[in-house]
Design a protein around this motif. Structure first.
Motif, short mmCIF file in Angstrom:
data_model
loop_
_atom_site.label_atom_id
_atom_site.label_comp_id
_atom_site.label_asym_id
_atom_site.label_seq_id
_atom_site.Cartn_x
_atom_site.Cartn_y
_atom_site.Cartn_z
N ASP A 1 0.87 -1.18 0.00
CA ASP A 1 0.00 0.00 0.00
C ASP A 1 0.90 1.22 0.00
O ASP A 1 2.00 1.20 0.59
N PRO A 2 0.52 2.30 -0.68
CA PRO A 2 1.44 3.42 -0.91
C PRO A 2 1.93 4.11 0.36
O PRO A 2 3.11 4.41 0.47
N ILE A 3 1.04 4.36 1.31
CA ILE A 3 1.45 5.04 2.54
C ILE A 3 2.37 4.14 3.35
O ILE A 3 3.40 4.58 3.88
N GLY A 4 2.02 2.86 3.44
CA GLY A 4 2.87 1.92 4.14
C GLY A 4 4.25 1.82 3.51
O GLY A 4 5.27 1.72 4.21
N LEU A 5 4.31 1.84 2.17
CA LEU A 5 5.59 1.78 1.48
C LEU A 5 6.44 3.01 1.78
O LEU A 5 7.64 2.89 2.07
N LEU A 6 5.83 4.17 1.74
CA LEU A 6 6.57 5.40 2.05
C LEU A 6 7.12 5.37 3.47
O LEU A 6 8.27 5.74 3.71
N ARG A 7 6.32 4.89 4.39
CA ARG A 7 6.78 4.83 5.78
C ARG A 7 7.88 3.80 5.96
O ARG A 7 8.85 4.03 6.69
N GLU A 8 7.75 2.65 5.30
CA GLU A 8 8.77 1.61 5.41
C GLU A 8 10.10 2.08 4.83
O GLU A 8 11.18 1.69 5.33
N LEU A 9 10.05 2.92 3.80
CA LEU A 9 11.26 3.46 3.20
C LEU A 9 11.82 4.63 4.02
O LEU A 9 12.85 5.21 3.66
N GLY A 10 11.13 4.97 5.11
CA GLY A 10 11.62 6.01 6.00
C GLY A 10 11.13 7.40 5.68
O GLY A 10 11.78 8.40 6.01
N HIS A 11 9.93 7.49 5.06
CA HIS A 11 9.44 8.79 4.62
C HIS A 11 8.05 9.11 5.17
O HIS A 11 7.13 9.46 4.42
N ALA A 12 7.90 9.01 6.47
CA ALA A 12 6.62 9.39 7.08
C ALA A 12 6.37 10.89 6.91
O ALA A 12 5.22 11.34 6.97
N ASP A 13 7.43 11.65 6.63
CA ASP A 13 7.31 13.10 6.44
C ASP A 13 7.19 13.48 4.97
O ASP A 13 7.59 14.57 4.57
N PHE A 14 6.62 12.59 4.14
CA PHE A 14 6.63 12.81 2.69
C PHE A 14 5.84 14.02 2.25
O PHE A 14 5.94 14.44 1.10
N ARG A 15 5.04 14.62 3.13
CA ARG A 15 4.27 15.81 2.74
C ARG A 15 5.07 17.09 2.90
O ARG A 15 4.63 18.16 2.47
N THR A 16 6.23 17.04 3.54
CA THR A 16 7.09 18.21 3.66
C THR A 16 7.98 18.32 2.43
O THR A 16 8.13 17.37 1.66
N GLU A 17 8.60 19.48 2.24
CA GLU A 17 9.44 19.70 1.06
C GLU A 17 10.61 18.73 1.03
O GLU A 17 10.83 18.03 0.04
N ASP A 18 11.38 18.68 2.11
CA ASP A 18 12.53 17.78 2.14
C ASP A 18 12.09 16.31 2.12
O ASP A 18 12.73 15.47 1.48
N GLY A 19 11.01 16.01 2.84
CA GLY A 19 10.52 14.64 2.88
C GLY A 19 10.04 14.16 1.53
O GLY A 19 10.26 13.01 1.14
N ALA A 20 9.38 15.06 0.78
CA ALA A 20 8.88 14.69 -0.55
C ALA A 20 10.03 14.43 -1.51
O ALA A 20 10.00 13.47 -2.29
N LEU A 21 11.08 15.26 -1.45
CA LEU A 21 12.24 15.05 -2.32
C LEU A 21 12.94 13.74 -1.97
O LEU A 21 13.32 12.96 -2.84
N SER A 22 13.10 13.49 -0.67
CA SER A 22 13.73 12.27 -0.22
C SER A 22 12.95 11.04 -0.69
O SER A 22 13.52 10.07 -1.20
N ALA A 23 11.64 11.08 -0.55
CA ALA A 23 10.80 9.97 -0.98
C ALA A 23 10.86 9.80 -2.50
O ALA A 23 10.90 8.67 -3.01
#
Length: 311
Positions: A178-200
Motif C-alpha cells: 500500500d502506498p502510505i505503508g511503502l513510504l513509511r517503510e522506506l523512511g518517509h513518514a514526512d513525505f508531505r514536507t518539502e525535504d521529505g517529498a524530495l527524499s521519498a
C-alpha cells in the motif's frame, strides 16, 4: 571519494556541480547512492545506474495531460488527466498485467537492457545508445554494467554493505504494497514536507530504476506512492527510443522523471535533462548545450551468468 564524484565518473559529459547544486542534491542523494569502488569503507552501498541522478535540475512543465478517448458513435472526446491520475492508472495497469518474470534465486543475476536516445537542444542531433546490466541478486557475486559498450564490473558486497532499496526478492517481499505503508517503510513518514517529498521521490526512483524483480503489487504501490507526493506534475509529450508516444511525470523543478505510454499509461522508462560541455562560474553553470535523454526498458529477466540474456 564522494558519491557525486562517482556519478560524474559514470557520466563524464555532465559538468561539475556547484556547491549550491551539490548541497541541494544531497538532501537525499547522499542516502540514495553510495561508494561504488572497491575498498570503500562506507557502512552502506547502493548500486547506481548511469545517468540516473547526474542531470542538472531543470524546471518541469506543470499542468495536465490532454488525453483522447473515443466514444461509440460520438467520435472523439478530449479530457484531461492530472499527474496523480496518470500514476493511478499506471498502478491499475501493472496490477492487471503482473511481472511475468520468474522469482530469482540468490545465486542468479537480474538482467535488463535499455535503449535510450539523447537529443541536443541547439543542434537537434539525436543519438541512440544501449546499456545492459547484470546485477547479482543477493550481492554475493560480481555485477556488470555495460554502458554503451563500456564495461564496468562491481565487486561483491561485503558483510558491512547493503543495497537500498534492496535487489533481493526476499527483502522486497517484506515491503508493504500500500502506498502510505511503502513510504513509511522506506523512511518517509514526512513525505508531505518539502525535504521529505524530495527524499521519498529519490528513493522511489531508485526502486523503479535498478534491475529488480518486484513482487506482486509493489510496482503498483510505488506508482501510487508517487501520486501522494506534493509537486508531482506532467512534463508534456515524450517520444521514447522505440518511437512510442509517451507522457512524462516528475517532481516539479526536478530533471528526472518517469515516462508512461500515451493512452494506456503503461510504464516505458525514464526521462531526464542534462547539460553537455558546460563550465562552472561561481555558483552557476554557463555555456554548454542542454540535452533530453529518454530511456526505454526493452528487456528484463533472470539469468544464471553474466553475459547471458533471457529468451
Amino acid at each position: 571519494m564522494d558519491e557525486l564524484t562517482v556519478l560524474r565518473e559514470l557520466e563524464p559529459e555532465v559538468p561539475a556541480l556547484t556547491d549550491e547544486a551539490r548541497a541541494a542534491a544531497r538532501v537525499r542523494l547522499a542516502g540514495a547512492v553510495a561508494k561504488e569502488r572497491r575498498g570503500s569503507r562506507s557502512p552502506a552501498r547502493r548500486l547506481v545506474l548511469r545517468a540516473a541522478f547526474t542531470a542538472t535540475a531543470a524546471a518541469a512543465a506543470g499542468g495536465v495531460y490532454a488525453a483522447v478517448t473515443r466514444e461509440r458513435g460520438n467520435g472523439v472526446r478530449l479530457h484531461t488527466l492530472s499527474a496523480a491520475q496518470v500514476l493511478r492508472r499506471a498502478a491499475d495497469r501493472t496490477r492487471a498485467e503482473g511481472s511475468g518474470i520468474a522469482v530469482p534465486r540468490g545465486d542468479q543475476y537480474l538482467y535488463s537492457r535499455e535503449v535510450y536516445t539523447r537529443t541536443m537542444s541547439r543542434s537537434g542531433k539525436r543519438t541512440t545508445h544501449t546499456d545492459e546490466f547484470w546485477i547479482s541478486e543477493d550481492g554475493s557475486r560480481t555485477s556488470r554494467y555495460l554502458y554503451d559498450g563500456r564495461i564496468v564490473d562491481m565487486p561483491p558486497l561485503t558483510k558491512h554493505e547493503v543495497v537500498s532499496p534492496p535487489t533481493e526478492y526476499a527483502k522486497l517481499m517484506k515491503l508493504p504494497t500500500d502506498p502510505i505503508g511503502l513510504l513509511r517503510e522506506l523512511g518517509h513518514a514526512d513525505f508531505r514536507t518539502e525535504d521529505g517529498a524530495l527524499s521519498a521521490y529519490i528513493d522511489l526512483l531508485m526502486l523503479m530504476r535498478g534491475p529488480r524483480v518486484l513482487p506482486p503489487g509493489l510496482r503498483a504501490a510505488a506508482f501510487e506512492a508517487f501520486s501522494k507526493l506534493p509537486g508531482i506534475v506532467i512534463q508534456g509529450g515524450v517520444v521514447d527510443a522505440l518511437g512510442r508516444q509517451g507522457i512524462g511525470v516528475s517532481r516539479d523543478g526536478y530533471s528526472i522523471g518517469l515516462v508512461f505510454e500515451r493512452g494506456t499509461c503503461a510504464y516505458l522508462g525514464l526521462r531526464l535533462e542534462g547539460v553537455r560541455g558546460a563550465r562552472t562560474v561561481g555558483t552557476e553553470l554557463r555555456g554548454g548545450e542542454k540535452y533530453l535523454e529518454v530511456r526505454a526498458l526493452v528487456a528484463s529477466g533472470v539469468v544464471d551468468e553474466i553475459g547471458q540474456r533471457p529468451r
